[in-house]
Design a protein around this motif. Structure first.
Motif, PDB file in Angstrom:
ATOM      1  N   ASP A 193     -43.093 167.941  -2.410  1.00 47.11           N
ATOM      2  CA  ASP A 193     -44.247 168.796  -2.678  1.00 47.11           C
ATOM      3  C   ASP A 193     -44.204 170.103  -1.894  1.00 47.11           C
ATOM      4  O   ASP A 193     -45.210 170.814  -1.801  1.00 47.11           O
ATOM      5  CB  ASP A 193     -45.546 168.048  -2.375  1.00 47.11           C
ATOM      6  CG  ASP A 193     -45.660 167.622  -0.907  1.00 47.11           C
ATOM      7  OD1 ASP A 193     -44.700 167.863  -0.140  1.00 47.11           O
ATOM      8  OD2 ASP A 193     -46.704 167.052  -0.543  1.00 47.11           O
ATOM      9  N   GLN A 194     -43.030 170.425  -1.328  1.00 50.34           N
ATOM     10  CA  GLN A 194     -42.872 171.657  -0.565  1.00 50.34           C
ATOM     11  C   GLN A 194     -42.058 172.676  -1.342  1.00 50.34           C
ATOM     12  O   GLN A 194     -41.096 172.330  -2.037  1.00 50.34           O
ATOM     13  CB  GLN A 194     -42.186 171.370   0.772  1.00 50.34           C
ATOM     14  CG  GLN A 194     -42.962 170.433   1.676  1.00 50.34           C
ATOM     15  CD  GLN A 194     -42.232 170.211   2.988  1.00 50.34           C
ATOM     16  OE1 GLN A 194     -42.047 171.134   3.775  1.00 50.34           O
ATOM     17  NE2 GLN A 194     -41.807 168.974   3.221  1.00 50.34           N
ATOM     18  N   LEU A 195     -42.446 173.946  -1.199  1.00 55.24           N
ATOM     19  CA  LEU A 195     -41.758 175.019  -1.905  1.00 55.24           C
ATOM     20  C   LEU A 195     -41.600 176.211  -0.968  1.00 55.24           C
ATOM     21  O   LEU A 195     -42.532 176.575  -0.239  1.00 55.24           O
ATOM     22  CB  LEU A 195     -42.535 175.432  -3.154  1.00 55.24           C
ATOM     23  CG  LEU A 195     -41.955 176.552  -4.030  1.00 55.24           C
ATOM     24  CD1 LEU A 195     -42.329 176.313  -5.498  1.00 55.24           C
ATOM     25  CD2 LEU A 195     -42.437 177.938  -3.596  1.00 55.24           C
ATOM     26  N   GLY A 196     -40.427 176.807  -0.983  1.00 56.35           N
ATOM     27  CA  GLY A 196     -40.171 178.044  -0.256  1.00 56.35           C
ATOM     28  C   GLY A 196     -39.551 179.047  -1.197  1.00 56.35           C
ATOM     29  O   GLY A 196     -38.800 178.683  -2.118  1.00 56.35           O
ATOM     30  N   ALA A 197     -39.860 180.343  -1.023  1.00 54.55           N
ATOM     31  CA  ALA A 197     -39.334 181.371  -1.908  1.00 54.55           C
ATOM     32  C   ALA A 197     -39.097 182.652  -1.143  1.00 54.55           C
ATOM     33  O   ALA A 197     -39.726 182.916  -0.107  1.00 54.55           O
ATOM     34  CB  ALA A 197     -40.301 181.623  -3.067  1.00 54.55           C
TER      35      ALA A 197
END
Length: 245
Positions: free
Chosen positions: A227-231
């Motif tokens: 459930d983690q997102l990095g951009a």
């Protein structure tokens, strides 16, 4: 192991005509201004032929996990794969899906001003306006709920995704998805693999982004772990609001 590409049923082709082309391991979904399936198949056969002939002369090209030391003449698809692997620090076959998508897409541009070629999650894209590419991330709750909006602006680009939890591609990481944007589809493919190799858990997202930022030619990237997102980069993350299931 083959996995049905059910996500293709979610594609909104809009004003473009969609068709599929399959040759051996190459399985493309293409969108263009007309049904160009016959032309696309000829392009696949042509460039697969170049690549297969090169591999017959250089068998180690198929299995090496290190950048390939190119010497002597080679077809364009091999040169693209070698350059992409060298930039990302991986073997040339890490770029094969993106390189084939690009060769087919560039070839079809002679007959269609707008072309989208998807090759197992690796996308060559040239559109007149913006396009949104959904990020498929397996069992992550963010899978198909998150999209990357790309402004075509008349230029072609690659949007390629690698996963350590989905599909048959070799990855040494555990990211559910690493999506990379680059003007070079082959480079986007190789970089997605290289970045994904560095992600074992959500704690690695920041470190992997820093690595990806250092690959010349990468303009944006997204990493999904659970459930983690990095951009980072020249991209817009958009919620798709699509129910999974």
């Amino acid at each position: 192991m083959f996995q049905p590409r059910t996500y293709r049923g979610l594609v909104d082709t809009g004003r473009l005509t969609a068709f599929t082309v399959t040759v051996k391991e190459t399985d493309l979904q293409v969108q263009a201004q007309a049904d160009l399936a016959a032309a696309a198949r000829e392009l696949v056969l042509e460039h697969r032929g170049y690549l297969e002939a090169y591999i017959r002369r250089h068998p180690a090209f198929l299995s090496t996990l290190a950048p390939w030391p190119l010497t002597g003449p080679a077809p364009d698809i091999v040169r693209d794969m070698v350059a992409a692997g060298a930039a990302a620090g991986v073997g040339p076959m890490a770029a094969v899906a993106g390189a084939i998508a690009a060769q087919v897409g560039q070839g079809l541009l002679a007959q269609s001003a707008e072309v989208v070629v998807e090759n197992g999650g690796d996308v060559f894209l040239k559109t007149a306006g913006t396009a949104t590419v959904a990020v498929f991330a397996g069992d992550s709750p963010l899978s198909l709920m998150t999209g990357v909006r790309v402004d075509g602006g008349g230029s072609a680009c690659g949007v390629c995704t690698s996963s350590g939890t989905v599909g048959p591609s070799l990855s040494f990481g555990k990211a559910d998805a690493v999506c990379v944007i680059s003007p070079s589809c082959a480079l986007a493919d190789a970089a997605a693999t290289a970045i994904g190799n560095r992600v074992r858990s959500g704690r690695d997202i920041h470190r992997a982004i820093e690595f990806g930022k250092g690959i010349r030619g990468v303009t944006g990237l997204v990493i999904v772990v659970g459930d983690q997102l990095g951009a980072w980069g020249e991209l817009e993350i958009v919620p798709l609001g699509r129910k999974r299931g």
